[in-house]
Scaffold this active site. Structure first.
Site, PDB file in Angstrom:
ATOM      1  N   HIS A 137     -10.539   5.218   7.755  1.00  0.00           N
ATOM      2  CA  HIS A 137      -9.286   5.221   6.989  1.00  0.00           C
ATOM      3  C   HIS A 137      -9.454   6.021   5.700  1.00  0.00           C
ATOM      4  O   HIS A 137      -8.599   6.838   5.346  1.00  0.00           O
ATOM      5  CB  HIS A 137      -8.859   3.791   6.642  1.00  0.00           C
ATOM      6  CG  HIS A 137      -8.236   3.050   7.774  1.00  0.00           C
ATOM      7  ND1 HIS A 137      -7.240   3.584   8.565  1.00  0.00           N
ATOM      8  CD2 HIS A 137      -8.453   1.800   8.251  1.00  0.00           C
ATOM      9  CE1 HIS A 137      -6.879   2.696   9.479  1.00  0.00           C
ATOM     10  NE2 HIS A 137      -7.608   1.609   9.316  1.00  0.00           N
ATOM     11  N   GLN A 153       0.833  -1.211   0.000  1.00  0.00           N
ATOM     12  CA  GLN A 153       0.000   0.000   0.000  1.00  0.00           C
ATOM     13  C   GLN A 153       0.860   1.250   0.000  1.00  0.00           C
ATOM     14  O   GLN A 153       0.580   2.215  -0.709  1.00  0.00           O
ATOM     15  CB  GLN A 153      -0.909   0.023   1.228  1.00  0.00           C
ATOM     16  CG  GLN A 153      -2.125  -0.869   1.153  1.00  0.00           C
ATOM     17  CD  GLN A 153      -3.000  -0.710   2.387  1.00  0.00           C
ATOM     18  OE1 GLN A 153      -2.911   0.278   3.114  1.00  0.00           O
ATOM     19  NE2 GLN A 153      -3.843  -1.686   2.636  1.00  0.00           N
ATOM     20  N   HIS A 158     -12.531  -2.188   1.457  1.00  0.00           N
ATOM     21  CA  HIS A 158     -11.059  -2.222   1.374  1.00  0.00           C
ATOM     22  C   HIS A 158     -10.580  -1.338   0.225  1.00  0.00           C
ATOM     23  O   HIS A 158      -9.648  -0.549   0.361  1.00  0.00           O
ATOM     24  CB  HIS A 158     -10.557  -3.653   1.111  1.00  0.00           C
ATOM     25  CG  HIS A 158     -10.374  -4.491   2.342  1.00  0.00           C
ATOM     26  ND1 HIS A 158     -10.017  -3.969   3.568  1.00  0.00           N
ATOM     27  CD2 HIS A 158     -10.475  -5.840   2.521  1.00  0.00           C
ATOM     28  CE1 HIS A 158      -9.915  -4.960   4.444  1.00  0.00           C
ATOM     29  NE2 HIS A 158     -10.194  -6.098   3.835  1.00  0.00           N
ATOM     30  N   MET A 159     -11.225  -1.491  -0.942  1.00  0.00           N
ATOM     31  CA  MET A 159     -10.844  -0.692  -2.110  1.00  0.00           C
ATOM     32  C   MET A 159     -11.082   0.790  -1.849  1.00  0.00           C
ATOM     33  O   MET A 159     -10.297   1.642  -2.282  1.00  0.00           O
ATOM     34  CB  MET A 159     -11.651  -1.132  -3.333  1.00  0.00           C
ATOM     35  CG  MET A 159     -11.133  -2.361  -4.041  1.00  0.00           C
ATOM     36  SD  MET A 159      -9.464  -2.216  -4.728  1.00  0.00           S
ATOM     37  CE  MET A 159      -9.575  -0.728  -5.700  1.00  0.00           C
TER      38      MET A 159
END
Length: 348
Positions: A311, A102, A285-286
């Site tokens: 996030h 990431q 998540h994406m």
């Protein structure tokens, strides 16, 4: 020298903000100073797993770093160049390889040369996307944006011993805007279930449970079962599921001591069903990971994500401090959300 100053306690105030701040510094070549790093945590400051990302990016960008030690609550990162070549990164123990990817991928695709990395650590560990998610969902979904990268799994590594090995190859990439809001139709749910240094029945039970849960919803399912007793430091097990749509929607679940295999499979399937039922193009998540790429692609992008997380919200705040962009967010934390931005582009 002028630094972009980032309050590391913003939002959740965790390691994710630090990783993405260093990533954006590496892409834009703008020096960054991060303070109040993880000050809200019981063990404040940098931990070994955070230093791995910082030091990996420092090698790739030949950066000068100040404050890169365990327990430090402030760090300065001054990138010098976008280097290419081959690098080896040893995270040690079971630090997440996915979280390192990431952090470093934006810098890798912004380099003027191809970059190859061999990364050692944890491939399937708590609080991080599994490596199969990164390969089969994240990178597949990033290809239409222009990201040119591929992952090769050489050996799995689980908590607490790690020992996994992954190769990442990335090429200079011109990013393109996208318009993907609603979920696409799909024919099948695909997946990969693994168990290492555990009875073969573990992988069979996880897979069967996931298949049963999904078929009750009328879905066609094909899951690859991976079982081995290789040199893995193990033991460990887990499953990743995804739709064959474009973009792909994914979900996952890790096995752990005391958790029945049937629960592992059912949980993964239930998570995927929740993602699908949200009706958006991208899973949560994406939604966390796509934000910087939208800002770096020149032109207007609009995406729908199943659930806005803290996030993702923090990543939006952070990106706006590095690039001349302004995100429009229709939705809220915990809900399906549409995100729109006029990307600034990045001249390589």
């Amino acid at each position: 020298m002028e630094f972009i100053r980032i309050d590391g306690s913003y939002g959740e105030g965790g390691g994710s903000l630090l990783r993405y701040a260093i990533a954006l510094s590496s892409v834009t070549m703008k020096p960054v100073e991060i303070y109040n790093i993880r000050v809200k945590r019981a063990n404040p400051g940098l931990r070994p797993q955070h230093l791995n990302a910082v030091r990996a990016l420092a090698r790739i960008t030949e950066a000068t770093v100040e404050g890169d030690e365990v327990g430090s609550t402030a760090l300065r990162f001054i990138p010098r160049k976008r280097a290419g070549g081959s690098f080896e990164i040893d995270i040690g123990t079971a630090g997440s390889i996915s979280l390192i990817i990431q952090a470093i991928l934006p810098a890798c695709i912004s380099s003027e040369e191809e970059i190859s990395l061999r990364i050692r650590g944890g491939t399937d560990v708590p609080l991080a996307p599994p490596i199969d998610y990164m390969a089969e969902v994240f990178l597949r979904n990033m290809a239409p944006l222009g990201v040119r990268a591929e992952l090769k799994l050489l050996r799995r590594g689980h908590y607490p011993r790690g020992g996994g090995i992954v190769e990442l190859h990335a090429s200079p990439s011109k990013l393109f805007p996208i318009d993907k809001v609603r979920g696409e139709k799909f024919d099948r749910v695909l997946g990969r279930c693994h168990a290492v240094k555990l009875p073969r029945s573990v992988v069979e039970r996880i897979s069967s449970s996931a298949i049963d849960t999904l078929r009750k919803e009328g879905l066609r399912v094909e899951i690859e079962e991976e079982w081995s007793e290789d040199g893995h430091l193990g033991p460990g097990a887990g499953i990743v599921l995804w739709t064959d749509s474009n973009p792909r929607i994914g979900a996952d679940e890790l096995g752990e001591k005391g958790k029945p295999s049937e629960v592992v499979g059912k949980n993964a399937a239930s998570k995927l069903l929740d993602e699908i039922k949200a009706g958006m193009a991208f899973d949560s998540h994406m939604g966390d990971m796509i934000i910087p790429y939208l800002a770096l692609a020149r032109g207007r992008s609009r995406v729908g994500i199943s659930k806005l997380t803290l996030h993702a919200e923090s990543n939006i705040w952070l990106v706006e401090r590095f690039l001349p962009v302004k995100f429009i967010v229709q939705g809220g934390v915990g809900s399906p959300t549409v995100i729109e931005v006029e990307g600034a582009g990045l001249e390589l």
